[in-house]
Design a protein around this motif. Structure first.
Motif, PDB file in Angstrom:
ATOM      1  N   ARG A  63       2.473  12.426   5.263  1.00  0.00           N
ATOM      2  CA  ARG A  63       2.938  12.771   6.608  1.00  0.00           C
ATOM      3  C   ARG A  63       2.687  14.262   6.851  1.00  0.00           C
ATOM      4  O   ARG A  63       3.222  15.122   6.158  1.00  0.00           O
ATOM      5  CB  ARG A  63       4.415  12.423   6.782  1.00  0.00           C
ATOM      6  CG  ARG A  63       4.710  10.951   6.448  1.00  0.00           C
ATOM      7  CD  ARG A  63       6.163  10.586   6.726  1.00  0.00           C
ATOM      8  NE  ARG A  63       6.386  10.313   8.147  1.00  0.00           N
ATOM      9  CZ  ARG A  63       7.366  10.821   8.865  1.00  0.00           C
ATOM     10  NH1 ARG A  63       8.206  11.684   8.314  1.00  0.00           N
ATOM     11  NH2 ARG A  63       7.515  10.483  10.129  1.00  0.00           N
ATOM     12  N   SER A  70       0.828  -1.199   0.000  1.00  0.00           N
ATOM     13  CA  SER A  70       0.000   0.000   0.000  1.00  0.00           C
ATOM     14  C   SER A  70       0.865   1.253   0.000  1.00  0.00           C
ATOM     15  O   SER A  70       2.000   1.245   0.486  1.00  0.00           O
ATOM     16  CB  SER A  70      -0.911   0.014   1.229  1.00  0.00           C
ATOM     17  OG  SER A  70      -0.145   0.004   2.420  1.00  0.00           O
ATOM     18  N   LYS A  94      -6.565   9.727  11.134  1.00  0.00           N
ATOM     19  CA  LYS A  94      -5.260   9.061  11.287  1.00  0.00           C
ATOM     20  C   LYS A  94      -5.145   7.806  10.431  1.00  0.00           C
ATOM     21  O   LYS A  94      -4.052   7.261  10.280  1.00  0.00           O
ATOM     22  CB  LYS A  94      -5.002   8.758  12.758  1.00  0.00           C
ATOM     23  CG  LYS A  94      -4.856  10.020  13.611  1.00  0.00           C
ATOM     24  CD  LYS A  94      -4.558   9.696  15.058  1.00  0.00           C
ATOM     25  CE  LYS A  94      -4.351  10.958  15.873  1.00  0.00           C
ATOM     26  NZ  LYS A  94      -5.568  11.787  15.972  1.00  0.00           N
ATOM     27  N   ASP A  95      -6.273   7.329   9.889  1.00  0.00           N
ATOM     28  CA  ASP A  95      -6.201   6.240   8.912  1.00  0.00           C
ATOM     29  C   ASP A  95      -5.725   6.746   7.561  1.00  0.00           C
ATOM     30  O   ASP A  95      -5.221   5.976   6.738  1.00  0.00           O
ATOM     31  CB  ASP A  95      -7.575   5.579   8.751  1.00  0.00           C
ATOM     32  CG  ASP A  95      -8.003   4.817   9.995  1.00  0.00           C
ATOM     33  OD1 ASP A  95      -7.108   4.313  10.701  1.00  0.00           O
ATOM     34  OD2 ASP A  95      -9.216   4.741  10.260  1.00  0.00           O
ATOM     35  N   ARG A  96      -5.895   8.056   7.365  1.00  0.00           N
ATOM     36  CA  ARG A  96      -5.541   8.667   6.079  1.00  0.00           C
ATOM     37  C   ARG A  96      -4.193   9.377   6.130  1.00  0.00           C
ATOM     38  O   ARG A  96      -3.463   9.423   5.137  1.00  0.00           O
ATOM     39  CB  ARG A  96      -6.639   9.653   5.688  1.00  0.00           C
ATOM     40  CG  ARG A  96      -6.474  10.311   4.349  1.00  0.00           C
ATOM     41  CD  ARG A  96      -7.738  11.065   3.992  1.00  0.00           C
ATOM     42  NE  ARG A  96      -7.621  11.748   2.709  1.00  0.00           N
ATOM     43  CZ  ARG A  96      -8.629  12.385   2.117  1.00  0.00           C
ATOM     44  NH1 ARG A  96      -9.826  12.405   2.681  1.00  0.00           N
ATOM     45  NH2 ARG A  96      -8.449  12.989   0.967  1.00  0.00           N
ATOM     46  N   PHE A  97      -3.849   9.945   7.303  1.00  0.00           N
ATOM     47  CA  PHE A  97      -2.627  10.729   7.441  1.00  0.00           C
ATOM     48  C   PHE A  97      -1.787  10.217   8.600  1.00  0.00           C
ATOM     49  O   PHE A  97      -2.316   9.771   9.620  1.00  0.00           O
ATOM     50  CB  PHE A  97      -2.945  12.208   7.695  1.00  0.00           C
ATOM     51  CG  PHE A  97      -3.816  12.852   6.662  1.00  0.00           C
ATOM     52  CD1 PHE A  97      -3.325  13.118   5.387  1.00  0.00           C
ATOM     53  CD2 PHE A  97      -5.132  13.200   6.958  1.00  0.00           C
ATOM     54  CE1 PHE A  97      -4.126  13.720   4.430  1.00  0.00           C
ATOM     55  CE2 PHE A  97      -5.942  13.797   6.012  1.00  0.00           C
ATOM     56  CZ  PHE A  97      -5.443  14.057   4.742  1.00  0.00           C
ATOM     57  N   GLU A  98      -0.476  10.320   8.449  1.00  0.00           N
ATOM     58  CA  GLU A  98       0.432  10.111   9.582  1.00  0.00           C
ATOM     59  C   GLU A  98       0.713  11.481  10.177  1.00  0.00           C
ATOM     60  O   GLU A  98       1.202  12.390   9.495  1.00  0.00           O
ATOM     61  CB  GLU A  98       1.739   9.464   9.130  1.00  0.00           C
ATOM     62  CG  GLU A  98       2.679   9.183  10.293  1.00  0.00           C
ATOM     63  CD  GLU A  98       3.982   8.545   9.874  1.00  0.00           C
ATOM     64  OE1 GLU A  98       4.896   8.458  10.713  1.00  0.00           O
ATOM     65  OE2 GLU A  98       4.103   8.148   8.693  1.00  0.00           O
ATOM     66  N   LYS A 139       1.103   6.695   3.908  1.00  0.00           N
ATOM     67  CA  LYS A 139       0.216   7.812   4.211  1.00  0.00           C
ATOM     68  C   LYS A 139       0.976   9.134   4.069  1.00  0.00           C
ATOM     69  O   LYS A 139       2.159   9.213   4.414  1.00  0.00           O
ATOM     70  CB  LYS A 139      -0.291   7.704   5.651  1.00  0.00           C
ATOM     71  CG  LYS A 139      -1.076   6.469   5.985  1.00  0.00           C
ATOM     72  CD  LYS A 139      -1.403   6.491   7.479  1.00  0.00           C
ATOM     73  CE  LYS A 139      -2.031   5.192   7.932  1.00  0.00           C
ATOM     74  NZ  LYS A 139      -2.278   5.197   9.405  1.00  0.00           N
ATOM     75  N   ASN A 152      -9.424  17.547   5.879  1.00  0.00           N
ATOM     76  CA  ASN A 152      -9.023  16.868   4.640  1.00  0.00           C
ATOM     77  C   ASN A 152      -8.935  17.839   3.474  1.00  0.00           C
ATOM     78  O   ASN A 152      -8.000  17.794   2.667  1.00  0.00           O
ATOM     79  CB  ASN A 152     -10.017  15.759   4.291  1.00  0.00           C
ATOM     80  CG  ASN A 152     -10.013  14.613   5.289  1.00  0.00           C
ATOM     81  OD1 ASN A 152      -9.091  14.480   6.088  1.00  0.00           O
ATOM     82  ND2 ASN A 152     -11.051  13.801   5.248  1.00  0.00           N
TER      83      ASN A 152
END
Length: 370
Positions: free
Chosen positions: A7, A2, A35-39, A5, A356
């Motif tokens: 950062r 995958s 947080k599932d989309r971005f670190e 993400k 987002n």
């Protein structure tokens, strides 16, 4: 495998008197960012200007028991570095340097001087990293109430009567500076020219109070603006940049009304400490015609200073239906309960979606001249 993400470096705190407000804003974003989309990499700036890696527990930065949060210790010092290929975050421990990896976008949740005024934006441009919000010039103009008014007057907005007192003018001849204010009608509002969150502002009801109010504002900023009070409703509107060449978007407007007699105006205590001091209404009760007018004016103000990302534009709406622009805020309060996210929630964009959207806008915008 995958894709990694993106950062996102959340930057907050800072050297201004709005340090604690910035921490509260960061707590809201930390709690709601996907947080599932971005670190997420949270970095705080102490009042002395030191950068430090901080804990991701958002409860550390909320208002609790009446105490204002503070980044007081820089025990994990970091800074951004660009090697010509990428922008990364470096951590220092004695003589050891650790590469914490690349940074894709910075969300500078900084309010006031040394953060919202073009300072951090210039540093991020030099670091070659994308960031949320307006660029250098728009941030600087949006922070300085004097130059902001000059831009808005030139763009055809109604601007209330005011006088500017620079540091040299006051030191050279304070009596002459006071004399210039005689043409303004009381009450007056004396403000630091380059501060926010109503810090250092005084409502002045008579001439004998003016000099002390100016000195109080000068403790925050040597440049002071003296504004004639405007009788009208305080109506705000959020603006969100459009993608690509699309026009910017305006939220439904909101209204602020100070409740009771404890606060003469919407000051720092009313905004952040006394939860019952102000009534925030969104959408504001306005005619369809007035709602359309303020939304159009808010976008016009956003474009007038060449803003990017987000802004909140504040107006006075007088009894005779006149719109008088008060100011633009290029990094408005951004907790879930702040007016800017509230207005967008009423317009159909929730808090997490708004985060987002702002990150997406930052990532699609190029660094440098644009």
């Amino acid at each position: 495998m995958s894709e990694p993400k993106p950062r996102v470096l959340l930057l907050f705190g800072g050297r201004s008197s709005e340090h604690s407000v910035s921490c509260v804003t960061a707590a809201g974003v930390m709690q709601e960012i996907d947080k599932d989309r971005f670190e997420v990499i949270p970095v705080g700036i102490t009042r002395a200007g030191a950068w430090t890696l901080v804990d991701q527990d958002s409860s550390d930065w909320t208002l609790s028991a009446g105490a204002l949060p503070e980044i007081s210790v820089a025990d994990k010092p970091v800074h951004l570095s660009n090697d010509g290929q990428r922008t990364c975050l470096l951590q220092y421990s004695g003589s050891e340097i650790t590469d914490l990896g690349p940074i894709d976008v910075v969300f500078p949740l900084l309010h006031g001087p040394f953060g919202e005024d073009g300072s951090i934006q210039g540093m991020l441009e030099m670091s070659g990293v994308s960031y949320v919000g307006s660029g250098i010039a728009a941030s600087a103009m949006g922070m300085d109430k004097h130059f902001m008014k000059v831009v808005f007057e030139n763009a055809g907005f109604n601007v209330g009567p005011y006088q500017v007192i620079t540091n040299k003018q006051w030191l050279r001849d304070s009596a002459a500076a006071l004399e210039r204010c005689k043409d303004l009608q009381y009450p007056l509002f004396v403000k630091p020219a380059r501060a926010g969150s109503s810090v250092g502002i005084t409502k002045v009801d008579e001439p004998t109070q003016l000099q002390a109010a100016i000195e109080l504002a000068r403790a925050e900023d040597p440049k002071v603006i003296v504004e004639q009070g405007i009788s009208g409703r305080e109506i705000e509107c959020g603006v969100l940049e459009g993608h690509g060449a699309l026009e910017s978007r305006a939220s439904m407007p909101g209204e602020i009304a100070v409740a009771g007699n404890e606060h003469a105006f919407y000051d720092f205590e009313a905004k952040y400490v006394d939860g019952a001091a102000a009534k925030l209404s969104c959408p504001a009760v306005l005619s369809d015609e007035a709602t359309t007018a303020i939304r159009e004016l808010a976008v016009k103000a956003f474009d007038a200073i060449d803003a990017e990302g987000l802004s909140r534009v504040d107006f006075f709406y007088t009894a005779d239906g006149e719109w008088i622009i008060n100011e633009i805020n290029t990094m408005p309060g951004f907790t879930p309960s702040s007016m800017y996210p509230q207005m967008w929630a009423k317009t159909g964009i929730g808090y997490s979606e708004l985060i987002n959207e702002l990150i997406a806008l930052a990532c699609e915008r190029k660094i440098g001249l644009r």
